[in-house]
Design an enzyme around this catalytic site. Structure first.
Site: not given
Length: 517
Positions: A253, A287
């Protein structure tokens, strides 16, 4: 000043878990003041290899525990995390600098992930019978076997949630785990391992190794059977390349340059309120946080005025209570990165509507929430992930332009679409090149839907966490086929031409059978 719960004995007990034969340490500091909390041992490559050996020895027994016995550990762990929430928040705040509201929200991820896989694991890990190539007299069984020992490389922005939430499905599946947290934020993961062992997890099944990425990463990947990495796209490429050379799987990720599109029928009250979290939640160090906002021309001026006013009203502070709405950046080094992006934008013609500067009177790594206008692709913050409390506003009149601009990036992690006509908003959402899209929310609705996989596309990652694949990725599928009668091939006295004709007929029939292989 550090919270009273973070005594020297408590902190020393946590870092004592880290294997280190070199004698080297790293000064782990409280972000708000720069005070050294503890000397964090640093692991050598030999320490890391030995940690995998210890985890592998314990995993051999753990993998043989019946699933119901393993799940009992996580039922207790679920309760322990909730009961320890306030002290966990103290640890997370001290080492990351985030405000307490966000620290508490971070602790909630672990019980949510645990509860989800407590429900799903029995079905996902159960043996599954499948038809064989010849009906009735053949069959196969799909068996899920743990991969072995999983390496988890966790980031500093959500150190407890990523280190422990990613470990939970790996452990439930029967694996051991070696976690490499960021040096700056190693304590919360270490505390999570302590709680796991208090819940009954065998000691040594989860190891924590510490060190700088370039020193620790290669050895960790070389000893792992699978790697889970959360971090920058640049580092993710390195991790993926090394995992590929070792012929092991990995889940990555990575970064994002996440857009938000506000449609002309959006409820502006809701949008303004949500935009504060979109841009400044966790001081922009998420993020999935929004760095680009595309506002329809009919709403733009009103939104801009109200958003700037709301931003300037945010309560910023370095306290361990629930008052501050915004905390610190993780370090002075990261502050300099954020400042360089803002300075570059201004030098190239962008306008600062509010913020744009450090707040040293509050703490060494505080930066004012910043709204920019006139940001273009040639600016650092126009194309690169800034990862701080900085957002750029853009006006649009044609939805086709907004979608094109939202997709004009190498990233594809998260996006947000706002509008009261949900069908129209869904139509826009389907056209956004992003692994996660939230309608009338920023990120929580998609990310907290633990039954659905969450991951990035394009340069934002490979694979995903959550959902069924969030557990199954930590397993190998073993296929055991059983043939009850020897019918594969010509029977006695049958020539091959006759067998071939029979095979063709059988294939046509099998296509129509509901249980055909």
């Amino acid at each position: 000043m550090r919270p009273a719960s973070l005594t020297d004995d408590f902190l020393q007990g946590l870092v004592a878990r880290v294997p280190s034969t070199s004698g080297g340490t790293w000064k782990l500091t409280e972000v708000y003041t720069g005070e050294v909390l503890v000397e964090l041992p640093q692991s050598t490559p030999e320490d890391i290899a030995a940690a995998f050996g210890r985890a592998r020895a314990v995993q051999a027994e753990w993998s043989q525990w019946p699933l119901r016995k393993r799940l009992k550990v996580f039922k207790k762990f679920h309760s322990l995390v909730i009961d320890a929430q306030e002290q966990l928040a103290d640890v997370i705040q001290a080492e990351s600098g985030k405000n307490r509201r966000m620290a508490v929200e971070e602790t909630c991820d672990i019980p949510m992930v645990t509860a989800h896989y407590l429900r799903r694991a029995p079905k996902l890990l159960a043996d599954k019978s499948r038809p064989g190539p010849v009906p009735v007299i053949s069959g196969s069984t799909e068996i899920r076997q743990p991969k072995g020992v999983v390496g988890i490389i966790a980031p500093w922005n959500f150190p407890f949630a990523t280190a422990i939430s990613d470990a939970i499905p790996a452990l439930i599946a029967g694996n051991g785990v070696v976690v490499k947290p960021d040096n700056k934020t190693a304590l919360s993961g270490l505390y999570g391992v302590e709680l796991l062992e208090q819940a009954g997890l065998p000691a040594g099944l989860v190891q924590v190794v510490c060190g700088e990425g370039a020193d620790v990463g290669p050895t960790l990947i070389d000893n792992a059977n699978y790697v889970m990495f959360t971090g920058s796209t640049a580092t993710g490429r390195v991790v993926g390349e090394r995992a590929g050379r070792n012929l092991i799987g990995c889940c990555l990720e990575l970064g994002g340059k996440n857009p938000m599109i506000v449609l002309p029928d959006a409820d502006l009250d809701d949008v303004v309120k949500a935009s504060l979290f979109a841009a400044f939640g966790n001081t922009g160090q998420i993020c999935m946080h929004i760095e680009r906002m595309y506002i329809h021309d009919s709403l733009y001026d009103d939104f801009r005025a109200r958003f700037v006013e709301a931003t300037e009203s945010l309560v910023i502070g370095a306290t361990y209570d629930y008052t501050p709405e915004l905390g610190s950046l993780v370090s002075v080094d990261h502050l300099e990165r954020v400042r360089s992006h803002v300075d570059d934008a201004v030098a190239k013609g962008a306008t600062v509507l509010t913020g744009g500067h450090p707040l040293p009177d509050i703490g060494p790594a505080f930066f004012a929430p910043t709204i920019l206008e006139g940001v273009t692709a040639d600016m650092l913050t126009g194309s690169c992930e800034t990862f701080g409390p900085v957002v750029a506003l853009h006006r649009y009149s044609d939805i086709e332009d907004a979608i094109r601009l939202a997709n004009d990036t190498d990233y594809g992690l998260n996006a947000s679409v706002w509008g009261t006509d949900l069908d129209a908003a869904m139509a826009v959402a389907r056209r956004i090149e992003s692994g996660n899209v939230n309608i009338n929310d920023i990120l929580a609705t998609a990310y907290a839907s633990k039954g659905t996989p969450s991951g990035g596309v394009k340069q934002s990652g490979v694979g995903g966490r959550h959902g069924d694949q969030g557990l199954l990725k930590y397993t190998d599928c073993q296929n055991i086929g059983v043939l009850k009668k020897q019918v594969m091939g010509p029977q006695p006295g049958q020539d091959y031409a006759a067998y071939a004709r029979q095979t063709r007929i059988s294939l046509k029939i099998m296509r129509r059978l509901p249980f055909g292989g």
